[in-house]
Design a protein around this motif. Structure first.
Motif, PDB file in Angstrom:
ATOM      1  N   GLY A  25       0.584  -1.499   0.208  1.00 39.38           N
ATOM      2  CA  GLY A  25      -0.029   0.118   0.086  1.00 39.38           C
ATOM      3  C   GLY A  25       0.905   1.223  -0.035  1.00 39.38           C
ATOM      4  O   GLY A  25       0.241   2.328  -0.156  1.00 39.38           O
ATOM      5  N   SER A  26       2.153   1.096   0.431  1.00 41.48           N
ATOM      6  CA  SER A  26       3.142   2.488   0.165  1.00 41.48           C
ATOM      7  C   SER A  26       3.921   2.453  -0.753  1.00 41.48           C
ATOM      8  O   SER A  26       4.635   3.563  -1.164  1.00 41.48           O
ATOM      9  CB  SER A  26       4.104   2.300   1.512  1.00 41.48           C
ATOM     10  OG  SER A  26       3.459   2.172   2.865  1.00 41.48           O
ATOM     11  N   LEU A  27       3.567   1.399  -1.795  1.00 42.18           N
ATOM     12  CA  LEU A  27       4.101   1.744  -3.243  1.00 42.18           C
ATOM     13  C   LEU A  27       3.579   2.639  -4.222  1.00 42.18           C
ATOM     14  O   LEU A  27       2.223   2.741  -3.892  1.00 42.18           O
ATOM     15  CB  LEU A  27       4.294   0.237  -3.944  1.00 42.18           C
ATOM     16  CG  LEU A  27       5.214  -0.586  -3.060  1.00 42.18           C
ATOM     17  CD1 LEU A  27       5.129  -2.236  -3.873  1.00 42.18           C
ATOM     18  CD2 LEU A  27       6.546  -0.145  -2.881  1.00 42.18           C
ATOM     19  N   PRO A  28       3.965   2.968  -5.144  1.00 45.29           N
ATOM     20  CA  PRO A  28       3.183   4.095  -6.032  1.00 45.29           C
ATOM     21  C   PRO A  28       2.005   3.716  -6.716  1.00 45.29           C
ATOM     22  O   PRO A  28       1.975   2.424  -7.062  1.00 45.29           O
ATOM     23  CB  PRO A  28       4.530   4.384  -7.048  1.00 45.29           C
ATOM     24  CG  PRO A  28       5.611   4.113  -6.626  1.00 45.29           C
ATOM     25  CD  PRO A  28       5.325   2.950  -5.653  1.00 45.29           C
ATOM     26  N   ALA A  29       1.227   4.512  -6.622  1.00 45.72           N
ATOM     27  CA  ALA A  29      -0.354   4.053  -7.106  1.00 45.72           C
ATOM     28  C   ALA A  29      -0.439   5.013  -8.492  1.00 45.72           C
ATOM     29  O   ALA A  29       0.318   5.957  -8.601  1.00 45.72           O
ATOM     30  CB  ALA A  29      -1.294   4.307  -6.072  1.00 45.72           C
ATOM     31  N   ARG A  30      -1.555   4.401  -9.141  1.00 47.14           N
ATOM     32  CA  ARG A  30      -1.925   5.142 -10.496  1.00 47.14           C
ATOM     33  C   ARG A  30      -2.803   6.637  -9.961  1.00 47.14           C
ATOM     34  O   ARG A  30      -3.290   6.559  -8.859  1.00 47.14           O
ATOM     35  CB  ARG A  30      -2.910   4.258 -11.203  1.00 47.14           C
ATOM     36  CG  ARG A  30      -3.476   5.173 -12.522  1.00 47.14           C
ATOM     37  CD  ARG A  30      -4.639   4.446 -12.922  1.00 47.14           C
ATOM     38  NE  ARG A  30      -4.347   2.958 -13.386  1.00 47.14           N
ATOM     39  CZ  ARG A  30      -3.695   2.346 -14.776  1.00 47.14           C
ATOM     40  NH1 ARG A  30      -3.490   3.724 -15.650  1.00 47.14           N
ATOM     41  NH2 ARG A  30      -3.672   1.403 -14.805  1.00 47.14           N
ATOM     42  N   LYS A  31      -1.992   7.691 -10.580  1.00 43.48           N
ATOM     43  CA  LYS A  31      -2.540   8.949 -10.195  1.00 43.48           C
ATOM     44  C   LYS A  31      -3.877   9.031 -10.674  1.00 43.48           C
ATOM     45  O   LYS A  31      -4.099   8.678 -11.743  1.00 43.48           O
ATOM     46  CB  LYS A  31      -1.675   9.839 -10.726  1.00 43.48           C
ATOM     47  CG  LYS A  31      -0.420  10.197  -9.806  1.00 43.48           C
ATOM     48  CD  LYS A  31       0.546  11.463 -10.315  1.00 43.48           C
ATOM     49  CE  LYS A  31       1.783  11.541  -9.638  1.00 43.48           C
ATOM     50  NZ  LYS A  31       2.669  12.533 -10.047  1.00 43.48           N
ATOM     51  N   SER A  32      -4.679   9.548  -9.938  1.00 46.38           N
ATOM     52  CA  SER A  32      -6.197   9.583 -10.458  1.00 46.38           C
ATOM     53  C   SER A  32      -6.295  10.826 -11.440  1.00 46.38           C
ATOM     54  O   SER A  32      -5.194  11.706 -11.359  1.00 46.38           O
ATOM     55  CB  SER A  32      -7.122  10.201  -9.135  1.00 46.38           C
ATOM     56  OG  SER A  32      -6.496  11.328  -8.626  1.00 46.38           O
ATOM     57  N   ARG A  33      -7.153  10.695 -12.394  1.00 47.13           N
ATOM     58  CA  ARG A  33      -7.004  11.693 -13.361  1.00 47.13           C
ATOM     59  C   ARG A  33      -7.716  12.861 -13.309  1.00 47.13           C
ATOM     60  O   ARG A  33      -8.780  12.774 -12.419  1.00 47.13           O
ATOM     61  CB  ARG A  33      -8.066  10.916 -14.645  1.00 47.13           C
ATOM     62  CG  ARG A  33      -7.590  11.886 -15.869  1.00 47.13           C
ATOM     63  CD  ARG A  33      -8.202  10.981 -17.158  1.00 47.13           C
ATOM     64  NE  ARG A  33      -9.720  10.394 -16.968  1.00 47.13           N
ATOM     65  CZ  ARG A  33     -10.816  11.321 -17.248  1.00 47.13           C
ATOM     66  NH1 ARG A  33     -10.440  12.382 -17.970  1.00 47.13           N
ATOM     67  NH2 ARG A  33     -12.070  10.770 -17.112  1.00 47.13           N
ATOM     68  N   LYS A  34      -7.153  13.961 -13.396  1.00 45.34           N
ATOM     69  CA  LYS A  34      -7.662  15.304 -12.933  1.00 45.34           C
ATOM     70  C   LYS A  34      -8.895  15.812 -14.119  1.00 45.34           C
ATOM     71  O   LYS A  34      -8.667  15.501 -15.002  1.00 45.34           O
ATOM     72  CB  LYS A  34      -6.719  16.581 -13.066  1.00 45.34           C
ATOM     73  CG  LYS A  34      -5.541  16.235 -11.863  1.00 45.34           C
ATOM     74  CD  LYS A  34      -4.601  17.317 -12.036  1.00 45.34           C
ATOM     75  CE  LYS A  34      -3.410  17.333 -10.896  1.00 45.34           C
ATOM     76  NZ  LYS A  34      -2.581  18.441 -10.976  1.00 45.34           N
ATOM     77  N   LEU A  35      -9.971  16.192 -13.295  1.00 50.26           N
ATOM     78  CA  LEU A  35     -11.110  16.685 -14.191  1.00 50.26           C
ATOM     79  C   LEU A  35     -10.876  18.225 -14.563  1.00 50.26           C
ATOM     80  O   LEU A  35     -10.560  19.102 -13.735  1.00 50.26           O
ATOM     81  CB  LEU A  35     -12.195  16.449 -13.460  1.00 50.26           C
ATOM     82  CG  LEU A  35     -12.427  14.861 -13.178  1.00 50.26           C
ATOM     83  CD1 LEU A  35     -13.785  15.073 -12.169  1.00 50.26           C
ATOM     84  CD2 LEU A  35     -12.929  14.042 -14.305  1.00 50.26           C
ATOM     85  N   TRP A  36     -10.793  18.277 -15.736  1.00 48.52           N
ATOM     86  CA  TRP A  36     -10.949  19.610 -16.475  1.00 48.52           C
ATOM     87  C   TRP A  36     -12.132  20.479 -15.902  1.00 48.52           C
ATOM     88  O   TRP A  36     -13.176  19.650 -15.811  1.00 48.52           O
ATOM     89  CB  TRP A  36     -10.491  19.942 -17.707  1.00 48.52           C
ATOM     90  CG  TRP A  36      -9.322  19.349 -18.216  1.00 48.52           C
ATOM     91  CD1 TRP A  36      -8.742  18.270 -18.741  1.00 48.52           C
ATOM     92  CD2 TRP A  36      -7.981  20.158 -18.158  1.00 48.52           C
ATOM     93  NE1 TRP A  36      -7.602  17.941 -18.904  1.00 48.52           N
ATOM     94  CE2 TRP A  36      -7.061  19.393 -18.287  1.00 48.52           C
ATOM     95  CE3 TRP A  36      -7.749  21.524 -17.530  1.00 48.52           C
ATOM     96  CZ2 TRP A  36      -5.593  19.796 -18.345  1.00 48.52           C
ATOM     97  CZ3 TRP A  36      -6.337  21.777 -17.714  1.00 48.52           C
ATOM     98  CH2 TRP A  36      -5.317  20.957 -18.169  1.00 48.52           C
ATOM     99  N   PRO A  37     -12.510  21.666 -16.076  1.00 51.18           N
ATOM    100  CA  PRO A  37     -13.554  22.258 -15.525  1.00 51.18           C
ATOM    101  C   PRO A  37     -14.788  21.834 -16.210  1.00 51.18           C
ATOM    102  O   PRO A  37     -15.831  21.516 -15.726  1.00 51.18           O
ATOM    103  CB  PRO A  37     -13.374  23.794 -15.810  1.00 51.18           C
ATOM    104  CG  PRO A  37     -11.992  24.042 -15.772  1.00 51.18           C
ATOM    105  CD  PRO A  37     -11.426  22.571 -15.980  1.00 51.18           C
ATOM    106  N   ALA A  38     -14.715  21.636 -17.557  1.00 47.04           N
ATOM    107  CA  ALA A  38     -15.854  20.986 -18.412  1.00 47.04           C
ATOM    108  C   ALA A  38     -16.223  19.446 -18.093  1.00 47.04           C
ATOM    109  O   ALA A  38     -17.314  19.144 -18.408  1.00 47.04           O
ATOM    110  CB  ALA A  38     -15.567  20.912 -19.981  1.00 47.04           C
ATOM    111  N   GLN A  39     -15.234  18.694 -17.499  1.00 42.78           N
ATOM    112  CA  GLN A  39     -15.659  17.508 -17.069  1.00 42.78           C
ATOM    113  C   GLN A  39     -16.096  17.499 -15.760  1.00 42.78           C
ATOM    114  O   GLN A  39     -16.385  16.292 -15.045  1.00 42.78           O
ATOM    115  CB  GLN A  39     -14.435  16.687 -17.206  1.00 42.78           C
ATOM    116  CG  GLN A  39     -13.901  16.453 -18.695  1.00 42.78           C
ATOM    117  CD  GLN A  39     -12.385  15.813 -18.582  1.00 42.78           C
ATOM    118  OE1 GLN A  39     -11.582  16.321 -18.191  1.00 42.78           O
ATOM    119  NE2 GLN A  39     -12.533  14.661 -19.261  1.00 42.78           N
ATOM    120  N   SER A  40     -16.208  18.421 -14.844  1.00 43.22           N
ATOM    121  CA  SER A  40     -16.491  18.140 -13.418  1.00 43.22           C
ATOM    122  C   SER A  40     -17.765  18.055 -13.340  1.00 43.22           C
ATOM    123  O   SER A  40     -18.706  18.246 -14.121  1.00 43.22           O
ATOM    124  CB  SER A  40     -15.943  19.792 -12.663  1.00 43.22           C
ATOM    125  OG  SER A  40     -17.013  20.797 -13.071  1.00 43.22           O
TER     126      SER A  40
END
Length: 277
Positions: free
Chosen positions: A254-269
């Motif tokens: 659980g301390s190893l690198p995880a996939r970064k969550s995709r950031k939502l652009w304003p139009a996708q929020s």
């Protein structure tokens, strides 16, 4: 006083056994900023194995712990491409693999020469190694538990004697980047658990109490009068190592690198403006 002795003399010999523990904790982590999720997925990760500072593990225990380590990482980091320990051992050759594990078990690290030697033989970029640093088994303890009742006064658990044995293990873990020859992750994981056995106490009936009273007046001794407390309520064995390790491995994973969550652009929020009236 005598009645208390009589009650203890007729304890039920059947026991309830269980294992309880707390969550494993990770500490002292040192992680390279260049150790990234995408690199692990692209370069793959190999399970080196598990060593111990105490004594050499049997082949059976070594294989079991390496498999537990592999499965724990796969459970927590499902995207990681993992090469099992036996496959790595076959690729390296038995002699080189044994020498690597002996060095890691003795020193807790792999030296530059060893990393340089194994690098051409291992196709995976990252190598995982774990070492058991300490294994602390505490002396048994005993506790008297009275009846527990619910709000309506119903008995939920009968009066009992609880015998417990506590065990704590600490493991260190290292992830090596064979491309650079450096350790990119290292830290310490602590896990603990206790095995318990409960001896329910049965209250004697009036007839039984009278019989014991008459026997005592005659000088008769209860059958277990000469037994020590530990002999009357034998403690369980300590929690086995193979049952403590998976939780420790999962905490490490659980301390190893995880996939970064995709950031939502304003139009996708998910924000929606309120409708004007």
């Amino acid at each position: 006083m005598y009645r208390r002795t009589c009650i203890q003399a007729v304890l039920l010999a059947l026991a309830l056994v269980g294992l309880a523990g707390c969550g494993a904790k990770v500490s002292g982590v040192r992680e390279s900023k260049d150790f990234r999720f995408d690199d692990i997925v692209a370069g793959h990760m190999a399970i080196g194995g598990v060593a111990t500072v105490f004594e050499e593990l049997s082949a059976k225990d070594s294989n079991r712990l390496a498999t537990n380590l592999q499965l724990s990482i796969q459970d927590v980091r499902k995207e990681y491409p993992i090469t099992p320990m036996p496959e790595l051992r076959n690729t390296m050759g038995q002699a080189d693999y044994a020498a690597m594990m002996k060095e890691y078990g003795t020193d807790g690290i792999l030296g530059p020469e060893t990393l340089q030697k194994i690098r051409p033989k291992v196709k995976e970029r990252f190598l995982v190694l774990v070492r058991v640093e300490s294994d602390d088994i505490r002396p048994a303890t005993w506790q008297h538990n009275p009846d527990t009742r619910d709000a309506a006064g119903r008995i939920m658990q009968r009066e009992n004697i609880q015998a417990s044995v506590y065990r704590q293990v600490k493991i260190s873990a290292n992830v090596y980047d064979l491309k650079t020859g450096k350790s990119v992750w290292n830290g310490l994981v602590t896990n603990q658990a206790y095995e318990e056995k409960r001896y329910p106490i049965r209250q004697p009936s009036d007839l039984q109490a009278l019989s014991m009273l008459i026997g005592a007046m005659r000088g008769d001794k209860p059958a277990d009068a000469d037994k020590t407390f530990a002999e009357k309520y034998p403690p369980p064995g300590p929690p086995p190592l193979y049952r403590l390790m998976p939780n420790a491995f999962e905490a490490f994973a659980g301390s190893l690198p995880a996939r970064k969550s995709r950031k939502l652009w304003p139009a996708q929020s998910m924000y929606r403006p309120s409708r004007m009236t």
